[in-house]
Design an enzyme around this catalytic site. Structure first.
Site, short mmCIF file in Angstrom:
data_model
loop_
_atom_site.label_atom_id
_atom_site.label_comp_id
_atom_site.label_asym_id
_atom_site.label_seq_id
_atom_site.Cartn_x
_atom_site.Cartn_y
_atom_site.Cartn_z
N SER A 1 -71.79 2.13 43.44
CA SER A 1 -73.25 2.21 43.31
C SER A 1 -73.94 1.18 44.20
O SER A 1 -75.08 1.37 44.61
CB SER A 1 -73.66 2.00 41.85
OG SER A 1 -73.41 0.67 41.42
N LYS B 1 -57.63 -0.64 26.95
CA LYS B 1 -56.90 0.31 26.11
C LYS B 1 -57.18 0.05 24.64
O LYS B 1 -57.40 0.98 23.85
CB LYS B 1 -55.39 0.19 26.40
CG LYS B 1 -54.55 1.27 25.72
CD LYS B 1 -53.05 1.03 25.95
CE LYS B 1 -52.69 1.19 27.40
NZ LYS B 1 -51.23 1.01 27.64
N SER C 1 -72.75 -5.82 33.95
CA SER C 1 -73.70 -6.47 34.86
C SER C 1 -74.89 -5.57 35.14
O SER C 1 -75.99 -6.04 35.43
CB SER C 1 -73.00 -6.83 36.18
OG SER C 1 -72.54 -5.66 36.83
N THR D 1 -62.77 -59.12 14.29
CA THR D 1 -64.02 -58.40 13.98
C THR D 1 -64.22 -57.20 14.88
O THR D 1 -64.54 -56.11 14.40
CB THR D 1 -65.22 -59.35 14.16
OG1 THR D 1 -65.03 -60.51 13.35
CG2 THR D 1 -66.51 -58.66 13.76
N ASN D 2 -64.03 -57.37 16.18
CA ASN D 2 -64.34 -56.31 17.14
C ASN D 2 -63.12 -55.79 17.87
O ASN D 2 -62.12 -56.52 18.06
CB ASN D 2 -65.36 -56.81 18.17
CG ASN D 2 -66.72 -57.05 17.56
OD1 ASN D 2 -67.15 -56.32 16.68
ND2 ASN D 2 -67.40 -58.09 18.02
N ASP E 1 -52.80 -62.82 21.81
CA ASP E 1 -54.06 -63.18 22.46
C ASP E 1 -54.03 -64.56 23.11
O ASP E 1 -54.66 -64.78 24.14
CB ASP E 1 -55.23 -63.07 21.48
CG ASP E 1 -54.99 -63.81 20.18
OD1 ASP E 1 -53.96 -64.49 20.05
OD2 ASP E 1 -55.84 -63.67 19.27
N GLY F 1 -59.34 -68.63 14.93
CA GLY F 1 -58.11 -69.37 14.69
C GLY F 1 -57.83 -70.28 15.87
O GLY F 1 -58.68 -70.45 16.75
N HIS G 1 -50.54 -74.21 14.51
CA HIS G 1 -49.73 -74.61 13.35
C HIS G 1 -48.88 -75.84 13.64
O HIS G 1 -47.88 -76.09 12.97
CB HIS G 1 -48.89 -73.41 12.89
CG HIS G 1 -49.76 -72.23 12.54
ND1 HIS G 1 -50.61 -72.24 11.46
CD2 HIS G 1 -49.96 -71.04 13.18
CE1 HIS G 1 -51.27 -71.10 11.43
NE2 HIS G 1 -50.91 -70.36 12.47
#
Length: 753
Positions: free
Chosen positions: A54, A290, A333, A448-449, A548, A576, A600
């Site tokens: 088309s 199908k 479409s 804490t974080n 740490d 600490g 310590h």
């Protein structure tokens, strides 16, 4: 009886939109006049199915009407040649085109494998045809898998390709196929301004792009004088009136076949409930068709009094059917493109056309669990009349395309060029650039974080993320993974090459295995935790883990005041007390990973209780927790606050309040800080006598408050042989993060340098 159906059609395409096309054509003509071929252009038009014919038929008619300029070869393949899909090659013959070649390329099965095999079969058969025809240019339409085979064959055989309707966006696998054909094509005919811009964005040469409009619109807008009622009666029955029926056309979605079949089933249920005469066209040959036919038969569509099920309707008749329908429904479409020319209401179902440009006549139903939503859409749309759409053209596409074809210079090099945007000079192989962009993900797990950062080789924190540290193991590990994944994704945008992950955490750590053995009391549910495995499995990166305090020492060694020193000690003063030892440039872990637990060290036999179970430790005197404890005692006795100080009722007393009181002249607070500093100083003296470093670095938030007291204690208590050892305050802002990053970056540096 012939009736002037929509005399306003032509008016719809006059105004600014039509002027745009005309101005564009004038610009293109200047380029075209420079070219010109001395012989006829041999054009091969290959059509695969009823839908692309088309669009191609108007161009084929135009080419056929100018034999002095063109020779036309027609190749028919795909579903055109299958009886189940209407043997639609016959309409090409009825249009009086000579079919040069018929290629049976469809492997039946209507599933994904059959589509792939069909492409393969076409690729096997097409070379002989193209060798025989030797076209100058092949015209390929759209986004079907057959079209991909055509474009691939032509490109590999050095035949120029003109692609129709490139640059558009719809949905599913069609987009990928359409854009793949664009990359293979040498010339492009697009239908909308957006499509033109998409092609330019895809680096196609602007001079080889023609904004012509949709070729099918040339036929749509000239089809106004037809006996449309006879067509309606032929396909839907004698008792059907204009605007009182529905056209349904729905195809499978190959990327989600099960869902598209479910949507089709719901559509049929809704149409049955809506109780209007409906023309149902069979789906195309894509994977899943199908199953859709089975659904039609299960619902009894072919025998239902309200339904007419057909495999194919000739395009000129189909135009009249949708032009006078009360509504069109499905995911073709055609519904979002051609039908807009008539203002017919459309219900677009699912995701197959999700990216298409549409007029206001289109109502989208993206998803549905029951027929109710579709039924409601039918009630909203059926019988309306919308303004005709101006998006896809003005009805003059074919003249523009023919002029464009005539402008093609066959003497130009065949190899297409891409118009890439300017880019920065590629310096990715320069060693300085590599060292600048190599980065690490650093994780700092505090009481804490929880913090994650992208850290560059130079120690720059490129980006940092902070969240509260969850209380449970499961929440904590999930948050770490989530934050690291987000940071890794952001690193790509920032041009940072992440080499690995370094983790700094409180407690005793086995760095060889990446396991937290025992944690501090500040971090709950954090004993015998394997951090390396989940992070490495998720990010596919190497992972390092350490205490740490050790990380703070590593940060000083790479980025801080310990850089270049053979032996030094870092002592952290925070919530600490901890630290790390660098000896002969290496970090000391100890036989059970307990080295540098400076907090310590016992400095008094009858001192306060410590969190470790002992008493008289440095941490029991000089840590943030110890200062907070003493501050609370003073506050409870109304001995903390002095003039200029206040503690809000909803705010807990902290070490910061004690320090503030001392600065404002509170003698008791000053004495507590002096005692804490003295305890820390005695610890440093013990370190000097035991390890004999060349430098002591005080790190953490309390370091600046202790430094002078510590130096005084050293002068008073230390052996003369170590009194010259310098004690300094760290100038690093985030030693834990930098130390975590350094574990990654140091390893990388050894590999590179």
């Amino acid at each position: 009886m012939e009736v002037n159906v929509y005399p306003h059609w032509k008016l719809c395409f006059q105004g600014p939109h039509e002027l745009y096309f005309k101005n564009l054509s004038k610009q293109k003509e200047k380029v075209m006049e420079k070219n010109g071929n001395n012989r006829k252009l041999r054009v091969c038009v290959a059509t695969c199915n009823r839908a692309d014919y088309s669009k191609l038929a108007p161009i084929m008619f135009g080419i056929k009407m100018e034999p002095e300029f063109f020779e036309l070869d027609v190749v028919v393949l795909g579903s055109h040649l299958i009886d189940d899909y209407g043997n639609t090659y016959r309409m090409i013959e009825q249009d009086d085109f000579d079919i040069n070649t018929r290629l049976h390329t469809i492997v039946r099965g209507e599933d994904e494998a059959a589509m792939v095999e069909s492409v393969g079969l076409a690729l096997v058969k097409l070379p002989d045809v193209l060798n025989r025809l030797k076209p100058d240019i092949m015209i390929v339409h759209g986004d079907r898998f057959d079209a991909l085979a055509l474009a691939t064959s032509a490109a590999l055989m050095n035949i120029r390709i003109l692609h129709i309707e490139g640059g558009e966006v719809s949905g599913t696998i069609d987009d990928s196929i359409r854009h793949a054909i664009t990359k293979l094509a040498h010339y492009h005919v697009c239908c909308t301004r957006s499509a033109e811009q998409h092609l330019i964005s895809m680096c196609e040469d602007h001079d080889r792009i023609l904004l012509a409009g949709c070729p099918s619109y040339d036929k749509l807008l000239s089809a106004k004088n037809k006996d449309y009622m006879s067509i309606i009666r032929m396909w839907l029955g004698d008792d059907v009136k204009s605007k009182d029926y529905i056209v349904a056309l729905q195809h499978p979605v190959t990327t989600d076949i099960k869902h598209s079949i479910k949507m089709f089933e719901l559509t049929l249920d809704a149409l049955i409930s809506f109780n209007k005469r409906t023309l149902v066209l069979f789906p195309n040959i894509d994977a899943g068709s199908k199953e859709m036919v089975r659904v039609m038969r299960k619902k009894g569509v072919e025998h239902h009094p309200n339904f007419r099920a057909v495999k194919h309707v000739p395009f000129d008749q189909f135009i009249q059917l949708v032009a006078h329908a009360g509504c069109m429904i499905g995911n073709s479409s055609c519904g979002v493109r051609e039908v807009g020319a008539f203002g017919t209401p459309v219900i677009n179902l699912g995701t197959r056309q999700i990216g298409r440009e549409t007029g206001e006549n289109v109502l989208h139903v993206r998803d549905a669990d029951t027929q109710d939503k579709i039924l409601q859409a039918l009630h909203l749309q059926f019988g309306k009349q919308y303004p005709c759409s101006k998006i896809y053209g003005d009805g003059n596409a074919v003249p523009r395309i023919l002029k464009f074809l005539k402008s093609i210079d066959l003497q130009e090099p065949l190899q297409k060029k891409f118009c890439f945007p300017p880019v920065k000079e590629n310096i990715s192989q320069d060693i300085d650039h590599i060292l600048e962009t190599l980065s690490a993900l650093a994780v700092d797990l505090g009481g804490t974080n929880l913090r994650v950062a992208i850290v560059s080789m130079k120690g720059e924190i490129v980006k940092k993320y902070t969240q509260f540290n969850p209380e449970t193991y499961e929440e904590r590990i999930n948050l770490i993974l989530q934050m690291c994944v987000e940071a890794a994704a952001e690193a790509v945008k920032l041009n940072c090459r992440i080499l690995g992950v370094g983790i700094s955490t409180g407690g005793r750590v086995n760095p060889r295995e990446g396991i937290v053995l025992h944690s501090t009391k500040l971090i709950q549910e954090w004993n015998s935790v394997d951090l390396r495995t989940p992070l490495s499995d998720t990010l596919h990166l190497p992972v390092w883990v350490d205490n740490d305090g050790n990380c703070a020492a590593l940060a000083e060694r790479k980025f801080g005041q310990g850089k270049g020193l053979e032996n030094f000690v870092t002592l952290i003063t925070g919530t600490g007390i901890g630290g790390g030892i660098i000896h002969h440039h290496e970090l000391i872990h100890g036989s059970s990973f307990c080295a540098a637990e400076f907090g310590h060290l016992v400095v008094s036999l009858d001192g306060p209780d410590c969190s470790c179970g002992s008493h008289g430790c440095i941490e029991a005197y000089a840590s943030g927790m110890a200062l907070q404890r003493e501050a609370k005692k003073l506050h409870d006795e109304d001995l903390l606050l002095v003039e200029g100080m206040s503690v809000p009722k909803d705010e807990a007393v902290s070490a910061a309040h004690l320090i503030q009181a001392a600065k404002l002249g509170n003698v008791k607070a000053q004495n507590i800080l002096r005692t804490a500093g003295t305890a820390l100083g005695l610890g440093v003296v013990n370190i000097l006598h035991t390890i004999n470093p060349s430098l002591v670095i005080l790190s953490g938030v309390l370091a600046s408050h202790y430094i002078h007291i510590v130096k005084d204690v050293i002068r008073q208590q230390a052996l003369s042989s170590v009194q010259d050892v310098d004690v300094v305050v760290s100038d690093l802002v985030d030693p834990a993060l930098l130390g975590a990053a350094s574990m990654v970056l140091d390893y990388t540096t050894r590999r590179i340098c």
